[in-house]
Motif scaffolding. Structure first.
Motif, PDB file in Angstrom:
ATOM      1  N   LYS A  97       0.905  -1.196   0.024  1.00  0.00           N
ATOM      2  CA  LYS A  97       0.001  -0.082  -0.028  1.00  0.00           C
ATOM      3  C   LYS A  97       0.827   1.369  -0.104  1.00  0.00           C
ATOM      4  O   LYS A  97       0.610   2.241  -0.615  1.00  0.00           O
ATOM      5  CB  LYS A  97      -0.913   0.202   1.371  1.00  0.00           C
ATOM      6  N   VAL A  98       1.997   1.254   0.948  1.00  0.00           N
ATOM      7  CA  VAL A  98       2.961   2.380   0.674  1.00  0.00           C
ATOM      8  C   VAL A  98       3.436   2.840  -0.825  1.00  0.00           C
ATOM      9  O   VAL A  98       3.562   3.784  -0.987  1.00  0.00           O
ATOM     10  CB  VAL A  98       3.996   2.144   1.684  1.00  0.00           C
ATOM     11  N   VAL A  99       3.903   1.520  -1.233  1.00  0.00           N
ATOM     12  CA  VAL A  99       4.283   1.476  -2.735  1.00  0.00           C
ATOM     13  C   VAL A  99       3.362   2.324  -3.799  1.00  0.00           C
ATOM     14  O   VAL A  99       3.770   3.003  -4.319  1.00  0.00           O
ATOM     15  CB  VAL A  99       5.045   0.162  -3.229  1.00  0.00           C
ATOM     16  N   ALA A 100       1.948   1.754  -3.410  1.00  0.00           N
ATOM     17  CA  ALA A 100       1.105   2.228  -4.338  1.00  0.00           C
ATOM     18  C   ALA A 100       0.927   3.647  -4.328  1.00  0.00           C
ATOM     19  O   ALA A 100       0.561   4.479  -5.163  1.00  0.00           O
ATOM     20  CB  ALA A 100      -0.209   1.563  -3.995  1.00  0.00           C
ATOM     21  N   PRO A 154       6.492 -17.756  -7.201  1.00  0.00           N
ATOM     22  CA  PRO A 154       5.764 -16.571  -8.014  1.00  0.00           C
ATOM     23  C   PRO A 154       4.225 -16.446  -7.672  1.00  0.00           C
ATOM     24  O   PRO A 154       3.792 -15.503  -7.576  1.00  0.00           O
ATOM     25  CB  PRO A 154       6.018 -17.008  -9.468  1.00  0.00           C
ATOM     26  N   GLU A 155       3.703 -17.547  -7.460  1.00  0.00           N
ATOM     27  CA  GLU A 155       2.358 -17.669  -7.353  1.00  0.00           C
ATOM     28  C   GLU A 155       1.970 -16.824  -5.979  1.00  0.00           C
ATOM     29  O   GLU A 155       0.738 -15.973  -5.733  1.00  0.00           O
ATOM     30  CB  GLU A 155       1.621 -18.889  -7.195  1.00  0.00           C
ATOM     31  N   LEU A 213      -0.007  -9.424  -4.172  1.00  0.00           N
ATOM     32  CA  LEU A 213       0.245  -8.026  -5.089  1.00  0.00           C
ATOM     33  C   LEU A 213      -1.140  -7.827  -5.419  1.00  0.00           C
ATOM     34  O   LEU A 213      -1.755  -6.808  -5.550  1.00  0.00           O
ATOM     35  CB  LEU A 213       1.153  -8.047  -6.137  1.00  0.00           C
ATOM     36  N   GLU A 214      -1.546  -8.868  -5.975  1.00  0.00           N
ATOM     37  CA  GLU A 214      -2.926  -8.789  -6.637  1.00  0.00           C
ATOM     38  C   GLU A 214      -4.262  -8.396  -5.795  1.00  0.00           C
ATOM     39  O   GLU A 214      -5.167  -7.946  -5.983  1.00  0.00           O
ATOM     40  CB  GLU A 214      -3.509  -9.894  -7.682  1.00  0.00           C
ATOM     41  N   ALA A 215      -4.025  -8.907  -4.435  1.00  0.00           N
ATOM     42  CA  ALA A 215      -5.084  -8.569  -3.416  1.00  0.00           C
ATOM     43  C   ALA A 215      -4.983  -7.145  -2.765  1.00  0.00           C
ATOM     44  O   ALA A 215      -5.736  -6.818  -2.115  1.00  0.00           O
ATOM     45  CB  ALA A 215      -4.681  -9.563  -2.185  1.00  0.00           C
ATOM     46  N   VAL A 237       6.553  -8.320 -12.294  1.00  0.00           N
ATOM     47  CA  VAL A 237       6.606  -6.849 -12.609  1.00  0.00           C
ATOM     48  C   VAL A 237       5.094  -6.676 -12.668  1.00  0.00           C
ATOM     49  O   VAL A 237       4.366  -7.517 -13.320  1.00  0.00           O
ATOM     50  CB  VAL A 237       7.114  -6.429 -13.973  1.00  0.00           C
ATOM     51  N   PHE A 238       4.531  -5.814 -11.529  1.00  0.00           N
ATOM     52  CA  PHE A 238       3.252  -5.557 -11.540  1.00  0.00           C
ATOM     53  C   PHE A 238       2.791  -3.904 -11.791  1.00  0.00           C
ATOM     54  O   PHE A 238       3.548  -3.117 -11.607  1.00  0.00           O
ATOM     55  CB  PHE A 238       2.870  -5.780  -9.946  1.00  0.00           C
TER      56      PHE A 238
END
Length: 198
Positions: free
Chosen positions: A123-126, A165-166, A172-174, A193-194
């Motif tokens: 969340k901080v990175v976002a 990776p999963e 990340l996707e959550a 990479v997201f």
């Protein structure tokens, strides 16, 4: 989220050079491009910061909790004849308050496995990223540590800390990111990479 993340101390430079003799190529495979503004989060001794700065023309921030690592990174950047926008000595969880602009690309190499509260850091990175900005993680494959040898010795975090990776994609996707690509980084790593979607 304070203090050094478990199992994320900076290793000897000689074995990074064995693993990745061309760090610029690794970075380009993750999607960094000239003209982007980047952040090397938990930058350590600058092994990736210096080539990152060269690619983006100096438009990079370097953050690490350890002042000695920042000093080593500064020396490496100077040795390579490049520059950065700013060096930040701080906890990764504070980065959203410390980087003065929204950026295009955040790199976090060999550290994410040790983050105790991964959703909080994501969340901080976002908050640092522009819309559709990229968050690139470099992680050790989920193999037994005794199988990941460099210069004759087992290297990397303990087997139990490594993330598949999963597992990385799931967390990340959550938390508002979407996977763009997985990149194999032989012999023992992968890049994920997201894109920031919220």
């Amino acid at each position: 989220m304070t203090g050094t993340f478990p199992a994320t101390s900076m290793p000897d430079r000689d074995w990074w050079e064995v693993l990745w003799p061309e760090p610029s190529g690794l970075l380009l495979s993750l999607g960094i491009e000239p003209g982007m503004t980047a952040l090397d989060l938990c930058c350590g001794d600058g092994y990736f910061t210096a080539p990152l700065a060269k690619i983006v023309g100096g438009h990079v921030y370097g953050l690490d909790l350890d002042p000695e690592m920042i000093a080593a990174a500064k020396a490496e950047v100077k040795r390579r004849g490049v520059s950065v926008l700013e060096w930040i000595v701080a906890d990764a969880g504070e980065v959203a308050e410390l980087v003065p602009e929204k950026i295009d690309f955040v790199l976090m190499a060999n550290t994410f496995h040790g983050v105790p509260d991964k959703p909080a850091l994501i969340k901080v990175v976002a908050r640092v990223l522009k819309p559709r900005g990229l968050f690139a993680l470099v992680n050790w494959h989920q193999r037994p540590r005794e199988q990941t040898t460099v210069l004759g010795k087992p290297r990397g975090p303990g087997t139990e800390m490594r993330m598949s990776p999963e597992a990385v994609v799931a967390v990340l996707e959550a938390n508002g990111f979407q996977l763009l690509r997985m990149v194999d980084l032989p012999p023992y790593h992968y890049g994920a990479v997201f894109e920031h979607r919220e």
